[in-house]
Each structure stands twice: as C-alpha cells, then as structure tokens.
Design a protein around this motif. Structure first.
Motif, PDB file in Angstrom:
ATOM      1  N   GLU A  89       0.813  -1.214   0.000  1.00  0.00           N
ATOM      2  CA  GLU A  89       0.000   0.000   0.000  1.00  0.00           C
ATOM      3  C   GLU A  89       0.845   1.262   0.000  1.00  0.00           C
ATOM      4  O   GLU A  89       0.560   2.222  -0.728  1.00  0.00           O
ATOM      5  CB  GLU A  89      -0.921  -0.006   1.219  1.00  0.00           C
ATOM      6  N   TRP A 132      -8.034 -11.096  -3.489  1.00  0.00           N
ATOM      7  CA  TRP A 132      -8.626 -10.322  -2.398  1.00  0.00           C
ATOM      8  C   TRP A 132      -7.806  -9.054  -2.163  1.00  0.00           C
ATOM      9  O   TRP A 132      -6.574  -9.072  -2.218  1.00  0.00           O
ATOM     10  CB  TRP A 132      -8.654 -11.150  -1.110  1.00  0.00           C
ATOM     11  N   ASP A 133      -8.495  -7.949  -1.865  1.00  0.00           N
ATOM     12  CA  ASP A 133      -7.775  -6.706  -1.577  1.00  0.00           C
ATOM     13  C   ASP A 133      -7.205  -6.743  -0.159  1.00  0.00           C
ATOM     14  O   ASP A 133      -7.405  -7.714   0.577  1.00  0.00           O
ATOM     15  CB  ASP A 133      -8.687  -5.489  -1.769  1.00  0.00           C
ATOM     16  N   THR A 172      -7.884  -5.111   2.649  1.00  0.00           N
ATOM     17  CA  THR A 172      -8.836  -5.180   3.763  1.00  0.00           C
ATOM     18  C   THR A 172      -9.412  -6.575   3.905  1.00  0.00           C
ATOM     19  O   THR A 172      -9.487  -7.129   5.018  1.00  0.00           O
ATOM     20  CB  THR A 172      -9.974  -4.157   3.558  1.00  0.00           C
ATOM     21  N   THR A 173      -9.815  -7.170   2.790  1.00  0.00           N
ATOM     22  CA  THR A 173     -10.374  -8.525   2.827  1.00  0.00           C
ATOM     23  C   THR A 173      -9.334  -9.532   3.301  1.00  0.00           C
ATOM     24  O   THR A 173      -9.646 -10.453   4.071  1.00  0.00           O
ATOM     25  CB  THR A 173     -10.885  -8.935   1.435  1.00  0.00           C
ATOM     26  N   ASN A 199      -6.058  -6.434 -10.665  1.00  0.00           N
ATOM     27  CA  ASN A 199      -6.919  -5.262 -10.592  1.00  0.00           C
ATOM     28  C   ASN A 199      -6.053  -4.054 -10.223  1.00  0.00           C
ATOM     29  O   ASN A 199      -5.467  -4.005  -9.144  1.00  0.00           O
ATOM     30  CB  ASN A 199      -8.017  -5.484  -9.536  1.00  0.00           C
ATOM     31  N   THR A 219      -6.873  -1.053  -9.466  1.00  0.00           N
ATOM     32  CA  THR A 219      -7.402  -0.238  -8.368  1.00  0.00           C
ATOM     33  C   THR A 219      -7.039  -0.813  -7.008  1.00  0.00           C
ATOM     34  O   THR A 219      -6.552  -0.108  -6.117  1.00  0.00           O
ATOM     35  CB  THR A 219      -8.933  -0.119  -8.484  1.00  0.00           C
ATOM     36  N   THR A 220      -7.283  -2.113  -6.817  1.00  0.00           N
ATOM     37  CA  THR A 220      -7.010  -2.750  -5.520  1.00  0.00           C
ATOM     38  C   THR A 220      -5.595  -3.287  -5.408  1.00  0.00           C
ATOM     39  O   THR A 220      -5.164  -3.692  -4.329  1.00  0.00           O
ATOM     40  CB  THR A 220      -7.993  -3.908  -5.292  1.00  0.00           C
ATOM     41  N   ARG A 221      -4.869  -3.328  -6.535  1.00  0.00           N
ATOM     42  CA  ARG A 221      -3.524  -3.901  -6.593  1.00  0.00           C
ATOM     43  C   ARG A 221      -3.513  -5.352  -6.128  1.00  0.00           C
ATOM     44  O   ARG A 221      -2.563  -5.836  -5.483  1.00  0.00           O
ATOM     45  CB  ARG A 221      -2.532  -3.086  -5.758  1.00  0.00           C
ATOM     46  N   ALA A 222      -4.600  -6.046  -6.418  1.00  0.00           N
ATOM     47  CA  ALA A 222      -4.739  -7.455  -6.050  1.00  0.00           C
ATOM     48  C   ALA A 222      -4.935  -8.278  -7.310  1.00  0.00           C
ATOM     49  O   ALA A 222      -5.319  -7.762  -8.362  1.00  0.00           O
ATOM     50  CB  ALA A 222      -5.914  -7.646  -5.098  1.00  0.00           C
TER      51      ALA A 222
END
Length: 493
Positions: A65, A304-305, A307-308, A374, A376-379
């Motif tokens: 992050e 999964w991002d 937070t998940t 992804n 946006t989520t970098r996942a």
C-alpha cells in the motif's frame, strides 16, 4: 516432594527418609515444579508473541500500500532479514542468560528494542520515499526483540520437574496460541478503519495497519512491568568438589544434583539430539513456507484486496488459535502428555499435516484460474510480475482454508509440545538454556532462508511446486522419526 538445599532431614507423610531413599527420589525427579513461575513465563511469552501476531497478516498488504515498488521477493528478503536478526540474537540472549544466570535482564533488554521498533513503525509516514526499507528495519528490530523469548524455554526446564515437563511446555505453547487469537482479533476489530485512516498527529495516522502497533506498544510496556516485578531468576550454583570426608560425614543435595548433571552430560545421545534438530528444521521449513506466502496467496491467487485479506486472515487465525488452545488445555488440565506417548503423537501429526498439501494441491477438479490483476485494488495475479498468471490454477479458497484449519489447528501445537518434550527428555537433567537456544538458532536459520526460497519459487512457478516439496518434506520427517522410534522410546520411560 520438596528437597532441602542443606543437610537437614526430610520428612514425608510423617516418615523420616533415609539418605538412600532420598537419593532415589531425587534421581527420579530432581526439582519441583514451580507453577507460579511457569505461569509468569507463559504470560511474558504471550505478551511477547502478541506484537508479532498483530502485524503478521497486515505486513504484506501495508508494504504494498505505501510503496508501489514493493515486490513479493523483497517482502521475502525483509522477512529473512528479520529472522536473521532473531537467529543471531537468540544465541546472544541465550549465552547472556547462561552467563549471568538471569532471564530477566535479557528479556528487559529485548522489550526496550521492541519499543524502539514500535516508534519507528508509527512514524513511517514521515519518510518520503522507499518506505519498504523502513519497514524492513522495523521487521529486523522486532525479530531481535522477539529472540529474547528464547531464554524462556530453558527457564521452563528449571521451573519444572521431568514428570511435569509436557504440561509446563504446554503452558508456553498455550501462551503463544493465545497470542494468535488476540493478535488477529485486534486486526479484525480495527479493519473498519481503512488506510489512510485518521490523523492523530501530523504524519502519524490511525488505520487498520497502524492500530495493532499501538496495542503492541502498550503491551510491551506492560511486559516490562511483569518481568521487573513478578519474574524471579533461578540460580543453580555449581557446588564445590566432593571430598571423601564430605560423602562420609555430611549429605548435600546440591552436591548430588551436580554429580547427576555431570553423569547426564557425559552420556548424551548425540545421534538422537541430531534427529531432533533435523526434524525441527524440516517442520520449520514447512511452517515458514506458509507464513511467508500466506497473505500473498490471498491477494495474488484469490484476488482479495488488503482489507479482505486482513479480515479473512484474522478470522482464520482466531479459529486456529481456539482449536490449538483446546489441544494445549488438554495437555495442561487432562495430562494428555501422560496419556498419549509423545513420540507417537508427533509421528501421527506429521503424517496428518503432510496430507494437507496433498489435499489442497491445485488439481483441475478442485481449482479455478487465478484471479486477474486489478489496478485499483492492486490485487490479483500481475502478469508483469508472474509469468504463469494465464496458465496457473488456484485451489478453492473454502477448501484450502477448511482443510488447513481442521488439521493445522490441533497438529501444530501438538507437534511443538511433543517435540519439545522429547528433546528435553533426551537432554536429561542438565541446564538446557544453551541447548534450546541452539535449537532456536537452527530454527531461525530456516526462517531466514525459507522466505527467500519460497517467494522466489512462487514468483517463478506458482504454488504447485511448493506444495509438492512440502509434501515430500513431511514424508522425510515421518520416515526419520519412525526409524529412530525405539531409541527415542527409551528416553521417555
């Protein structure tokens, strides 16, 4: 039975014991179990372990992050550097404890290092670039700080009798498992504060990645208080040489204890000690593999991002902790270590644990293609970093988590407690601080090497080859243990 340290007579159940009978009883069990000190050691171990468990799951998501240049391989390097610090200082703290006959001084020093690490972690926002290197330095300092807990293993052997050794080690194991419950629970509670969170002071923020370190900082201060005011050093002084007149005219229990120590030292079974080291190394390799890529697996393969990943990982660790605690409570209150032979228990758990990697291997009928990346989520699986993104399979996450929990929950604490018990019995009635320190160093060397190996293998080939290697490792462990079964058994009875 309480054995006096002077020449005074001993009365048990109203009967004056003769010297020969007293010597016989002392040989069978040369020290009492001080459950108060065992419990305090468990509390200190638990508080020390919490600071690790509160960060574990969020380490990789946070690094990714705050620094877009962070890679899985760099994370593996940072983890290895942490374990390198742990390995070196585990030996330093063990020798320090042995030389000074103190566990309090090394433990207090380690807690002050932990305080420094917490402060650096909380101030990381002040760094403009390359924040991943700051996080690496924090991991190294925390690794050094946590190595202080190594002296508690030798301390447990001084506080407990041979008969109570499995229960005493179970207390230490239970403290670690409790930390596994507490740490992820803290992460789960603060997962509602996504990054970047709220500013407490300029440059210092409160969010799901920093909240646990605040808790860790407070608990570290509490640990210093417990060590300083409640922990007691056990000093076993080396007596003078026995003279013929001493043995004829007086009877010193301390002299006899020292004689037993010398006999035990001269008759150590080095082959079985080597077997314990090898088996410990193999088990550590497997565990270190999982801890190295756990969160990476969630984000890259399942998509999964951050937070998940923290939420699911925390919940999983809490369930694991509850299951493991149940097993260790059986050791403590139901005397499981006496009911079931520990060498047989270790072999059974080894076979069970190895089967996990066979079941959760990414077969076509239980797997789907890995998640796409992804931005946006970098996942998800980034083809710029992993060449196998369009061909690899990811096992069903529900199957993976369920099987891992059902087996790992009871197996990991049982393997640790049973191996510690067997190793302690093989060493015999000696000061075991250095011996357990050496085991920790070997353990840490594997934790130092494995993350680099694991993340490199994962980057190049994915999870499939890793699972095959881990399965083979457990086959080797089971065979090695089985071949030495009879010799190990002689030290337990």
């Amino acid at each position: 039975m309480e054995v006096p340290m002077d020449d005074s007579p001993v009365v048990q159940n109203g009967v004056l014991l003769e010297k020969e009978e007293l010597m016989k009883k002392t040989k069978e069990d040369d020290r009492l179990t001080n459950w108060r000190l065992v419990t305090i050691a468990g509390i200190v171990s638990c508080l020390n372990a919490v600071e690790n468990s509160v960060l574990g799951i969020g380490e990789w998501p946070y690094m990714k992050e705050i620094d877009e240049n962070a890679t899985a391989q760099f994370f593996g390097l940072a983890t290895s550097a942490s374990k390198c610090g742990h390995a070196v200082f585990a030996l330093i703290f063990s020798i320090w404890s042995w030389k000074t006959h103190s566990v309090r001084i090394p433990l207090l020093a380690s807690r002050f290092i932990a305080i420094i690490a917490c402060v650096i972690y909380l101030c990381i926002e002040y760094v403009e670039n390359d924040k991943r290197y700051v996080l690496m330095s924090v991991y190294v300092l925390l690794g050094i700080a946590n190595s202080g807990g190594t002296v508690l293993r030798g301390y447990i052997t001084l506080c407990s009798s041979n008969e109570d050794r499995p229960r005493a080690f179970a207390v230490l194991g239970l403290s670690f498992i409790v930390s596994i419950i507490v740490g992820p629970t803290i992460q789960l509670l603060f997962s509602a504060f996504p990054y970047p969170g709220h500013a407490i002071f300029p440059g210092i923020r409160f969010h799901l990645y920093s909240a646990p370190i605040w808790i860790s900082f407070i608990l570290t201060i509490l640990t210093v208080f417990v060590i300083h005011f409640f922990m007691k050093d056990i000093i076993r002084e080396k007596p003078k040489k026995l003279r013929p007149s001493d043995s004829e005219s007086s009877f010193s229990m301390e002299k006899m204890r020292y004689a037993f120590q010398k006999i035990k030292k001269s008759n150590l079974d080095w082959k079985l000690i080597g077997v314990c080291f090898f088996v410990k190394m193999a088990v550590t390799f497997s565990h270190a593999t999982m801890s190295s890529i756990g969160s990476i697996l969630y984000m890259v393969q399942f998509g999964w991002d951050g937070t998940t990943t923290v939420q699911v990982g925390s919940f999983t660790m809490v369930v694991f902790g509850v299951m493991s605690s149940t097993v260790l409570l059986l050791y403590i209150f139901c005397h499981l270590g006496k009911i079931v032979p520990q060498h047989k228990m270790f072999l059974f758990c080894t076979i069970a644990f190895g089967s996990v990697y066979v079941i959760t291997y990414p077969y076509e009928f239980t797997s789907t293609p890995v998640a796409r990346y992804n931005e946006t989520t970098r996942a998800g699986c980034d083809p710029r970093e992993y060449d196998w993104c369009f061909t690899a399979l990811a096992v069903n996450p529900i199957l993976y988590i369920t099987v891992s929990l059902l087996v790992a929950g009871p197996a990991i604490p049982t393997m640790s407690t049973s191996l510690d018990t067997v190793y302690s019995r093989i060493l015999g009635n000696i000061d075991q601080s250095i011996a357990h320190g050496a085991m920790t160093v070997v353990d840490d060397v594997l934790y130092m090497i494995t993350p680099i190996f694991t993340t490199t293998m994962f980057t190049l080939y994915g999870v499939g080859p890793l699972w095959i290697i881990k399965s083979l490792v457990f086959v080797v462990i089971a065979l090695t243990w089985a071949f030495n079964f009879k010799k190990i058994e002689k030290h337990l009875y």
